[in-house]
Write an enzyme that holds these catalytic residues in place. Structure first.
Site, mmCIF file in Angstrom:
data_model
loop_
_atom_site.group_PDB
_atom_site.id
_atom_site.type_symbol
_atom_site.label_atom_id
_atom_site.label_comp_id
_atom_site.label_asym_id
_atom_site.label_seq_id
_atom_site.Cartn_x
_atom_site.Cartn_y
_atom_site.Cartn_z
ATOM 1 N N LYS A 231 2.665 18.122 -7.157
ATOM 2 C CA LYS A 231 1.889 17.676 -5.988
ATOM 3 C C LYS A 231 2.437 16.341 -5.500
ATOM 4 C CE LYS A 231 -1.676 15.533 -8.875
ATOM 5 N NZ LYS A 231 -3.070 15.149 -8.944
ATOM 6 N N ARG B 92 -15.405 15.115 -11.246
ATOM 7 C CA ARG B 92 -14.649 15.150 -9.991
ATOM 8 C C ARG B 92 -14.770 16.600 -9.516
ATOM 9 N NH1 ARG B 92 -8.301 13.460 -9.810
ATOM 10 N NH2 ARG B 92 -8.144 15.477 -10.838
ATOM 11 N N TYR C 286 9.163 -14.993 4.962
ATOM 12 C CA TYR C 286 7.922 -15.378 5.649
ATOM 13 C C TYR C 286 7.128 -16.393 4.834
ATOM 14 C CZ TYR C 286 8.544 -11.351 8.748
ATOM 15 O OH TYR C 286 9.023 -10.451 9.665
ATOM 16 N N MET D 105 9.013 -5.915 5.487
ATOM 17 C CA MET D 105 8.874 -4.472 5.712
ATOM 18 C C MET D 105 10.181 -3.731 5.376
ATOM 19 S SD MET D 105 7.746 -2.380 9.130
ATOM 20 C CE MET D 105 6.207 -3.220 9.350
HETATM 21 C C1 PLP Z 1 -5.567 18.664 -11.988
HETATM 22 C C2 PLP Z 1 -4.449 17.848 -12.534
HETATM 23 N N1 PLP Z 1 -3.728 18.341 -13.552
HETATM 24 C C3 PLP Z 1 -2.697 17.653 -14.090
HETATM 25 C C4 PLP Z 1 -2.360 16.404 -13.612
HETATM 26 C C5 PLP Z 1 -1.189 15.684 -14.242
HETATM 27 O O1 PLP Z 1 -1.560 14.495 -14.844
HETATM 28 P P1 PLP Z 1 -0.442 13.538 -15.477
HETATM 29 O O2 PLP Z 1 0.423 13.122 -14.361
HETATM 30 O O3 PLP Z 1 -1.228 12.395 -16.032
HETATM 31 O O4 PLP Z 1 0.269 14.332 -16.509
HETATM 32 C C6 PLP Z 1 -3.092 15.843 -12.568
HETATM 33 C C7 PLP Z 1 -2.756 14.508 -12.090
HETATM 34 O O5 PLP Z 1 -3.431 13.788 -11.468
HETATM 35 C C8 PLP Z 1 -4.164 16.586 -12.019
HETATM 36 O O6 PLP Z 1 -4.901 16.103 -11.011
#
Ligand code: PLP
Length: 391
Positions: A40, A138, A281, A329
């Site tokens: 992700k 969550r 800056y 930047m």
């Molecule tokens: C649902 C879920 N599974 C797995 C992970 C992986 O976690 P990590 O990067 O700590 O291994 C995440 C990370 O946020 C997650 O949201």
């Protein structure tokens, strides 16, 4: 339209290191346990398509994303065969895309489940995983939802096919402690699974810390066997929870995991400042003596945190050099006084801002300097920085 990159600043993404980390993490599992690398957020900033294809070629059970859009990007980028699990809350409007791109929603609320059952056409079937809230508070279905879940699944007439169950550890670092939060979560998830009669489906729970922690703290405990893993940060060679691990686990992490991303910036200018001159800056840094400074083409607009002004360090010729003045930047300014009178450093050379081999300056260290975690540093590298595949 893809635009050519002219400046040399870039992020190098190492295939061999990613593969090394994946194989190492898999070696901590028992045969038959699912592995679902998390890609992700553009593979934690590493380029989801690049990494997704490499991981698919290595043979993984699934790839994990948060958004339907991220799943579509993987499919369009050529990740054809591997299952893609979408962990985020799925808007009902995304169903057609989920079907077209063969994505598997991880359903985490009753309303999501009911909405899917309602929207699915009578002839269609959809594979789903169910996610349970076992203590993180969550996403996830709660105990009170189980009756309704059974009903919706039964009423769907086998159109919603549950192929997996999962949860997410909130405090994986306590995994070794009997009756800690993680113990409570694994018990609850097992109960939910059996209450729904979903014995034969995939089951996954462990994040990076959970997977490493289980191996070195709890492998022998039966309740922790058989759980699949969804490693993210360790796959990319970082481990923020390092200090919370026991010694054997720390040793394993140190000797095994390798940083996948290196951030390199072009030294676009080298110039001399006189003693007392101020830099960047606000003029917050003043030259203690006449000497060289360098302007590196990497700024907060590229994802290098501005909080590293007068605090960060970078590596040049394997030597640490301090960031001086405020990060801008597009540029960060470095103290190059150790090269006074030395011709070995040239404009156009590359500066390593993190990810150097040997763990000498890792993203975790950078994160700690600004009070955050490597996840935020890695995912913060912006689109301006081309990701370049190496080895
Ligand atoms: C649902 C879920 N599974 C797995 C992970 C992986 O976690 P990590 O990067 O700590 O291994 C995440 C990370 O946020 C997650 O949201």
């Amino acid at each position: 339209m893809k635009v050519d990159s002219f400046r040399k600043s870039r992020s190098e993404i190492s295939r061999s290191r990613l593969v090394n980390n994946l194989r190492a993490l898999k070696s901590l599992q028992d045969p038959g346990e699912v592995i679902c690398p998390m890609v992700k957020c553009n593979a934690y900033g590493h380029d989801a398509v690049l990494c997704g294809k490499w991981l698919e070629a290595e043979g993984v059970d699934a790839l994990g994303v948060a958004l339907v859009e991220e799943g579509i990007e993987l499919r369009q980028g050529g990740v054809d065969d591997c299952e893609i699990l979408v962990f985020g809350v799925m808007p009902p409007t995304a169903l057609a895309a989920v079907q077209t791109y063969r994505l598997t929603p991880v359903v985490s609320s009753l309303s999501e489940l009911s909405e899917l059952a309602k929207s699915l056409s009578p002839a269609a079937a959809l594979k789903i995983h169910l996610k349970f809230d076992t203590g993180m508070n969550r996403l996830g279905l709660k105990r009170d939802d189980l009756g309704q879940v059974k009903r919706v699944l039964a009423d769907s007439g086998q159109r919603l096919v549950v192929t997996g169950v999962c949860s997410h550890l909130a405090c994986a670092e306590d995994l070794g402690q009997p009756n800690g939060m993680s113990d409570e979560q694994v018990h609850r998830l097992s109960e939910f699974q059996s209450e729904l009669g979903l014995g034969g489906v995939q089951r996954h729970l462990l994040n990076s810390t959970g997977l490493v922690g289980r191996k070195f703290l709890a492998t022998s405990r039966p309740e922790w066997r058989g759980w699949g893993a969804r490693p993210g940060i360790a796959l990319y060679g970082c481990f923020d929870d390092f200090d919370l691990l026991n010694e054997p686990a720390q040793k394993w992490v140190k000797q095994t995991l390798q940083p996948v991303m290196s951030v390199l910036a072009e030294l676009v200018m080298i110039k001399r400042v006189e003693a007392g001159e101020r830099v960047s800056y606000g003029g917050t840094w003043r030259a203690p003596a006449t000497g060289l400074i360098g302007i590196a083409a990497l700024g907060y607009g590229d994802g290098y945190p501005r909080l590293l002004s007068n605090r960060g360090t970078a590596l040049i010729q394997n030597q640490r050099v301090p960031v001086i003045g405020r990060v801008c930047m597009d540029y960060t300014i470095l103290d190059l006084s150790r090269w006074n009178g030395d011709q070995t450093l040239r404009e156009g050379d590359l500066v390593n801002f993190w990810g150097d081999s040997g763990g000498r300056l890792g993203a975790v260290e950078v994160a700690q300097q600004v009070g955050t975690i490597s996840y935020e540093i890695l995912t913060g590298i912006s689109r301006r920085i081309p990701r370049v595949a190496v080895d």
